[in-house]
Design a protein around this motif. Structure first.
Motif, short mmCIF file in Angstrom:
data_model
loop_
_atom_site.label_atom_id
_atom_site.label_comp_id
_atom_site.label_asym_id
_atom_site.label_seq_id
_atom_site.Cartn_x
_atom_site.Cartn_y
_atom_site.Cartn_z
N HIS A 138 0.88 -1.17 0.00
CA HIS A 138 0.00 0.00 0.00
C HIS A 138 0.91 1.21 0.00
O HIS A 138 2.13 1.09 -0.20
CB HIS A 138 -0.91 -0.07 1.24
CG HIS A 138 -1.93 1.02 1.34
ND1 HIS A 138 -2.63 1.50 0.26
CD2 HIS A 138 -2.36 1.76 2.42
CE1 HIS A 138 -3.45 2.45 0.65
NE2 HIS A 138 -3.29 2.64 1.95
N ASP A 176 -6.57 -1.80 2.86
CA ASP A 176 -6.18 -1.02 1.68
C ASP A 176 -5.00 -1.73 1.03
O ASP A 176 -4.00 -2.02 1.71
CB ASP A 176 -5.77 0.39 2.06
CG ASP A 176 -6.94 1.24 2.51
OD1 ASP A 176 -8.06 0.70 2.62
OD2 ASP A 176 -6.74 2.44 2.77
N LYS A 231 -2.75 -2.86 -2.92
CA LYS A 231 -2.53 -2.93 -4.36
C LYS A 231 -1.57 -4.08 -4.62
O LYS A 231 -1.11 -4.74 -3.67
CB LYS A 231 -2.00 -1.61 -4.92
CG LYS A 231 -0.66 -1.15 -4.34
CD LYS A 231 -0.24 0.16 -4.98
CE LYS A 231 1.05 0.70 -4.35
NZ LYS A 231 1.50 1.94 -5.03
N ASP A 266 -11.13 -3.76 -0.99
CA ASP A 266 -10.87 -2.35 -1.22
C ASP A 266 -11.43 -1.91 -2.57
O ASP A 266 -11.10 -2.48 -3.61
CB ASP A 266 -9.35 -2.13 -1.17
CG ASP A 266 -8.91 -0.71 -1.44
OD1 ASP A 266 -9.77 0.18 -1.59
OD2 ASP A 266 -7.68 -0.48 -1.49
N THR A 311 -11.51 1.53 -3.75
CA THR A 311 -11.17 2.91 -4.09
C THR A 311 -10.91 3.13 -5.57
O THR A 311 -11.33 4.13 -6.15
CB THR A 311 -9.93 3.35 -3.28
OG1 THR A 311 -10.10 2.97 -1.92
CG2 THR A 311 -9.73 4.85 -3.36
N HIS A 338 -3.92 2.06 -4.11
CA HIS A 338 -5.05 1.15 -4.16
C HIS A 338 -5.08 0.38 -5.48
O HIS A 338 -4.69 0.89 -6.52
CB HIS A 338 -6.36 1.92 -3.98
CG HIS A 338 -6.43 2.69 -2.70
ND1 HIS A 338 -6.94 2.15 -1.53
CD2 HIS A 338 -6.04 3.95 -2.39
CE1 HIS A 338 -6.86 3.06 -0.57
NE2 HIS A 338 -6.31 4.16 -1.07
#
Length: 560
Positions: free
Chosen positions: A149, A171, A173, A203, A205, A376
């Motif tokens: 993240h 959160d 990625k 998540d 976003t 994200h």
């Protein structure tokens, strides 16, 4: 259309009840309650920062009142990472029960520990959890998985219960070239999927963003160009918790022969913690104190500052407004905004950019250079995770309503039945039993406002009054009457603040209001309340008709 309030039924044995307390509909105040067999787990407890619609408000908390008067059934509080929108409200929960076990990663708990000191909360039960670790807290079997993240040490959480298994991403990625080498544990996600994930909380976003989120390392060329072209003062503004971004600035500063100085209390605090724990590598003789900045030429220093979101009292805003006691920025200087916009902050950031530009400063930001990447997962990464985990049910989390719906559609595209992709709002009660989810009720999950030292003392009515005062001003009208003789003794005396300042502006309406008061007194008015309402109505009609304005009107009638 918003679902009506509905009291959920009594929780059945071996059923997991999930109630979002915040974060579904906003990018902030993330928190959720998991309850089973008389025990409860709280996942994250963050804040939402107010915007111009919340005048005078300092912070907005999750709906902690939904936990009830007693908090004794809370087995633990689990924190996914150290951002304010996930840990900022923890002190307000621990004030009510300080002995709640708090589980999180090393950096997350270090940031929290400093926050608790500021709130004078001591003797807390903090338990450090590493990626790959597993523990049992009452009814909850917890396994922690590494995710990357925009802050180090972020964790996803696998929650195993008698009702089924939940995987919450936090959160995250899927940066394949992370600056710290810590990859999102896709093997762990896959193992969970093979075991069986009954509910995947994901998540949302960047669910509307196609493809894959850009690697953090990809902003390096733009960062290098900024440093190579800056011939005078260079200020880099970013989140005070963005350790990776500060590390990139630190590395470029060393190559450019510049010293680094932190500006902003939260930046100093967080980067000191990160360096002490080894998450931030600070080369020797690179960091200097703000008090020593005048010992160096502007071209020999890079300032790392808070204020990338245009916060009015932040260091960067004060610099833009010529209000900072030490630092100035003018022609030839460069400001790099190394962050993305949090929804709702667009106007504040624009004001700062315009203020700096007016002062002759060159502002480099995400709109004109690749100087920030999101923390994200974009839609490509989310699709990858859905195919990897193959969840039975999905509940999108963390995002505005459009993000939640976009995320649900991604899940459906990978084969999740539409009825199993539940898009809910804060306060919606969802039960998981035998691998199936069902919405069973909805509770009131309004904002909880922190105003100074008070919590939840300010409501919508007070905010409406503040907005009117701030935008339209107010008019006061004072009159003195004798209810026994039916006479107007004095007044009305009409004054205004924040309204049109013009001599004699109230002369005509003052005479009209006086006439109305005399008529009401002659008709036998027995108390001051109807007289005050008469003043309010006549003043209101006059202001609306003549000026098309809606100031707050405060009538006062004193009886002798």
């Amino acid at each position: 259309m918003r679902e009506p309030l509905q009291t959920p039924p009594t929780l059945r044995p071996d059923t997991l009840r999930i109630t979002p307390l915040g974060g579904l509909g906003d990018v902030g105040r993330n928190s959720a309650s998991f309850e089973i067999n008389g025990q409860r787990l709280i996942l994250d407890c963050g804040v939402l920062f107010p915007d111009e619609n919340h005048p005078g408000v300092d912070l907005i908390l999750p709906s902690l009142h939904l936990l009830g008067e007693t908090l004794d059934d809370i087995s633990c509080l689990v924190l996914t990472h150290g951002h304010e929108d996930h840990i900022g409200a923890v002190p307000y929960l621990l004030r009510r029960r300080p002995d709640i076990p708090v589980l999180g990663s090393r950096l997350t708990l270090a940031f929290l520990r400093e926050k608790l000191k500021e709130h004078r909360i001591r003797n807390v039960n903090l338990r450090e959890m590493e990626a790959g670790s597993r523990t049992t807290m009452g009814e909850f079997d917890l396994e922690f998985l590494a995710v990357n993240h925009s802050i180090p040490d972020a964790l996803a959480v696998l929650v195993r219960t008698k009702a089924g298994t939940v995987l919450h991403t936090g959160d995250f990625k899927m940066d394949q070239l992370p600056l710290d080498g810590r990859l999102t544990d896709l093997r762990g996600f896959a193992r969970a999927g093979e075991e069986g994930v009954d509910l995947f909380m994901v998540d949302s976003t960047n669910a509307e963003t196609p493809g894959f989120t850009t690697h953090e390392i990809d902003i390096q060329p733009a960062m290098e160009r900024v440093f190579s072209h800056a011939s005078a003062r260079l200020i880099v503004a970013c989140f005070s918790s963005h350790v990776h971004r500060v590390q990139q600035v630190m590395d470029e500063a060393v190559k450019a022969g510049r010293k680094v100085v932190y500006v902003g209390r939260s930046m100093v605090k967080n980067m000191t913690i990160a360096a002490q724990l080894g998450y931030l590598k600070v080369p020797a003789n690179t960091l200097i104190a703000l008090d020593d900045i005048d010992k160096y030429a502007p071209k020999d220093v890079v300032i790392v500052s808070t204020g990338s979101q245009g916060e009015p009292l932040s260091a960067l805003s004060r610099i833009a407004n010529h209000e900072h006691p030490i630092i100035t920025a003018g022609p030839g200087d460069v400001v790099l905004l190394a962050s993305s916009l949090i929804p709702g902050n667009e106007n504040s950031v624009s004001r700062v950019i315009n203020g700096l530009t007016k002062n002759g400063v060159k502002v480099v930001h995400k709109g004109n250079a690749l100087v920030h990447v999101s923390g994200h997962a974009s839609s490509g990464e989310l699709l990858y995770c859905y195919n990897l985990v193959k969840p039975r049910n999905v509940m999108p989390v963390h995002g505005e309503v459009r993000h939640l719906h976009a995320n649900a559609e991604l899940a459906i595209a990978t084969g999740v039945p539409r009825e199993n992709a539940v898009v809910v709002e804060d306060g919606t009660v969802v039960d998981l039993h035998d691998g199936k989810v069902a919405v069973v009720g909805r509770l009131e999950a309004d904002y909880v406002f922190v105003d100074g030292s008070t919590v939840d003392a300010v409501g919508d009515a007070e905010l409406d009054d503040r907005r009117i005062l701030g935008e339209e001003g107010f008019i006061s009208a004072i009159a003195v009457v004798n209810l026994h003789t039916g006479e107007l003794v004095e007044g009305p005396i009409i004054t205004a603040r924040g309204f049109i300042d013009e001599e004699g502006i109230f002369d005509s309406i003052s005479a009209e209001v006086a006439g109305g008061l005399r008529e009401a007194l002659a008709d036998g008015a027995e108390d001051t309340y109807p007289l005050q309402q008469l003043m309010r109505r006549r003043l209101g009609r006059w202001v609306s008709k003549r000026y098309r304005a809606r100031p707050m009107i405060v009538p006062v009638v004193l009886a002798t």
